[in-house]
Design an enzyme around this catalytic site. Sequence first.
Site, PDB file in Angstrom:
ATOM      1  N   LYS A   1       7.047 -17.667  45.619  1.00  0.00           N
ATOM      2  CA  LYS A   1       6.165 -17.296  44.515  1.00  0.00           C
ATOM      3  C   LYS A   1       6.235 -18.210  43.292  1.00  0.00           C
ATOM      4  CE  LYS A   1       6.212 -12.339  45.372  1.00  0.00           C
ATOM      5  NZ  LYS A   1       7.039 -11.207  44.918  1.00  0.00           N
TER       6      LYS A   1
ATOM      7  N   GLY B   1      19.230 -19.761  46.955  1.00  0.00           N
ATOM      8  CA  GLY B   1      19.911 -19.220  48.135  1.00  0.00           C
ATOM      9  C   GLY B   1      19.245 -19.630  49.432  1.00  0.00           C
TER      10      GLY B   1
ATOM     11  N   GLY C   1      19.944 -17.385  41.602  1.00  0.00           N
ATOM     12  CA  GLY C   1      19.403 -16.815  40.360  1.00  0.00           C
ATOM     13  C   GLY C   1      20.082 -17.374  39.126  1.00  0.00           C
TER      14      GLY C   1
HETATM   15  P1  ADP Z   1      15.200 -19.980  47.062  1.00  0.00           P
HETATM   16  O1  ADP Z   1      16.011 -18.780  47.518  1.00  0.00           O
HETATM   17  O2  ADP Z   1      15.727 -21.263  47.632  1.00  0.00           O
HETATM   18  O3  ADP Z   1      15.038 -20.012  45.574  1.00  0.00           O
HETATM   19  P2  ADP Z   1      12.719 -18.590  47.466  1.00  0.00           P
HETATM   20  O4  ADP Z   1      13.474 -17.305  47.541  1.00  0.00           O
HETATM   21  O5  ADP Z   1      11.870 -18.837  46.279  1.00  0.00           O
HETATM   22  O6  ADP Z   1      13.724 -19.825  47.673  1.00  0.00           O
HETATM   23  O7  ADP Z   1      11.735 -18.708  48.707  1.00  0.00           O
HETATM   24  C1  ADP Z   1      12.201 -18.703  50.029  1.00  0.00           C
HETATM   25  C2  ADP Z   1      11.168 -18.101  50.946  1.00  0.00           C
HETATM   26  O8  ADP Z   1       9.901 -18.679  50.794  1.00  0.00           O
HETATM   27  C3  ADP Z   1      11.570 -18.322  52.381  1.00  0.00           C
HETATM   28  O9  ADP Z   1      11.972 -17.107  52.956  1.00  0.00           O
HETATM   29  C4  ADP Z   1      10.297 -18.877  53.039  1.00  0.00           C
HETATM   30  O10 ADP Z   1      10.008 -18.272  54.277  1.00  0.00           O
HETATM   31  C5  ADP Z   1       9.228 -18.537  52.016  1.00  0.00           C
HETATM   32  N1  ADP Z   1       8.084 -19.441  52.120  1.00  0.00           N
HETATM   33  C6  ADP Z   1       8.083 -20.776  52.076  1.00  0.00           C
HETATM   34  N2  ADP Z   1       6.841 -21.267  52.269  1.00  0.00           N
HETATM   35  C7  ADP Z   1       6.036 -20.212  52.459  1.00  0.00           C
HETATM   36  C8  ADP Z   1       4.642 -20.072  52.731  1.00  0.00           C
HETATM   37  N3  ADP Z   1       3.849 -21.121  52.854  1.00  0.00           N
HETATM   38  N4  ADP Z   1       4.150 -18.814  52.874  1.00  0.00           N
HETATM   39  C9  ADP Z   1       4.961 -17.751  52.749  1.00  0.00           C
HETATM   40  N5  ADP Z   1       6.286 -17.814  52.500  1.00  0.00           N
HETATM   41  C10 ADP Z   1       6.816 -19.033  52.354  1.00  0.00           C
HETATM   42 MG    MG Z   2      15.467 -16.699  47.710  1.00  0.00          MG
END
Ligand code: ADP
Ligand code: MG
Length: 393
Positions: A201, A350, A374
Site C-alpha cells: 500500500k 519485514g 515498522g
Molecule cells: P515490508 O514488510 O517489506 O514493508 P509490505 O508489508 O509493505 O512490505 O508489503 C509486502 C506485501 O506486498 C507482500 O506480502 C506482497 O505479496 C505484497 N505485494 C507486492 N506486490 C503486490 C501486488 N502487485 N499486488 C498485491 N500485493 C502485492
Molecule cells: Mg510487511
Amino acid sequence: MARPLPGVDSLGDVAGKRVLVRSDLNVPLDDGRITDDGRIRASVPQIRSLLDAGAKVVVCAHLGRPKGTRDPRYSLAPVASRLGELLGRDVAFVEDPAAHPAGDVWGNADVALLENVRFNAGETSKDEAERAAYADALAALADIYVDDAFGAVHRKHASVYDVAQRLPHAAGDLVRREVEVLQRLTQNPERPYVVVLGGSKVSDKLKVIESLLPRVDTLLVGGGMCFTFLAAQGHDVGDSLLEADQVEACRRFLETGKVVLPTDVVVADDISADATTDVVPADGIPSGRKGLDIGPASVELFRDRLEGARTVFWNGPMGVFEVEPFAAGTRGLAEAIAALPGALTVVGGGDSAAAVRTLGIDEARFGHISTGGGASLEYLEGKELPGLTALEE
Ligand code: ADP
Ligand code: MG
C-alpha cells in the site's frame, strides 16, 4: 538523533551481573514451527557476547499480538529451543518468573528466556501504573538492562521503555548498528542515493515517501503501490491494487521528477501458483486483470537506474513474491541491489527481509538488513522512538 546511544561498553564489567536483554524474537510460526529464524540469529551475537563476558542473561521478547493473556499459539517455547541450538547452550525457559524463588530464573543454565511478555497485560498497557508494575517485575530479575530489540523501539511498552528507567541501561549492538545505518540514510547520504519502494500500500508508506523524497536522487516504485502511481499518470490499472484516495498524493510525488515507475507488468486473473500470466505494458493493463509483479523490462530499467548508486534503501517487495509466478521482479531487483559495488545497501521491512531469505539470496551481499520493519520506517519518517529516547536518558 545527534548523540550516539550508550553501548554495552559504557556499563563497565558485567562479569557476575544479571543482565536483562530485550530481544526481537518475533518470528513467523506455522503450527508451532519457526518458518524463518532470521531474527533469532540476529539476536544471538549480543547474548553470546554478554555470556562470554561472564554475565547471567535473561532474555525477554514478544511474539505476535496475544491480548495480554496466556495464549499457547504465541508461546516462545519453540524459540527457546532454537535459541539454545544457535547458542550451543541450555536455555532455561521461564513461564512465570514469580514461581522462581528469589528471582532465580536460571537454575543450572546461564541464559534464560522469559515467556512472551505480551502474555502480561502490563506490557502494552496505556495505563502508566499497570505498565510500571510489570516493568518493576522485570527489573527485579536483573542488575542491568540492554535493549537489543530494534523492531520494538517504536513501542512505549514496559519491556522497551519503562524498564530502561529502572536499571542502568545500554543499547545492544543490533540497536546501535540499526540506528547508525538509518542515520546514514537520513543525514548526508552518499550520492547518488536511490530508494526502492514496493509492498502493498501507498498509504502505509506515504509518510516515508514524503520524508525521503526531498533527500533522494531517484525513487523506484514497484509492488502493489505502483498501480496508484500509474493511475495518477492517467493509466487504467485493471483489477490491480488501487488506492483511489492516494492518487492525488502520488501525483504530487510524480511532480518531483524523481519517481521512476515500471514500464511492464506481470498480470494474472488471480494470485495462485498455477495462474496464467502475461507480461503487458504498464500503460496497457487489460481490464479485469491484476498486476502482481513488475515485468522483465522494468527489472532492467531499475537495474540501470541503480547503477552507480552510493546509497540504496529498499523497502517492499516488487510483487507477490510469496507465489512463484510473481517472484521474478523481487528476485531480479534484490540481485541488482546485491550486485552493486561499493554502495551502502540497506533492506528494510519485514516482508522484504523475508523475501531476501526465501528467494535464496545471500544476506551477506547486502550492507544491512534491518530486523525492524515498522521501527525503521518510523525512524525514516522522522518520528521520535520511545525505546531510543529511554536509552539516551
Ligand atoms: P515490508 O514488510 O517489506 O514493508 P509490505 O508489508 O509493505 O512490505 O508489503 C509486502 C506485501 O506486498 C507482500 O506480502 C506482497 O505479496 C505484497 N505485494 C507486492 N506486490 C503486490 C501486488 N502487485 N499486488 C498485491 N500485493 C502485492
Ligand atoms: Mg510487511
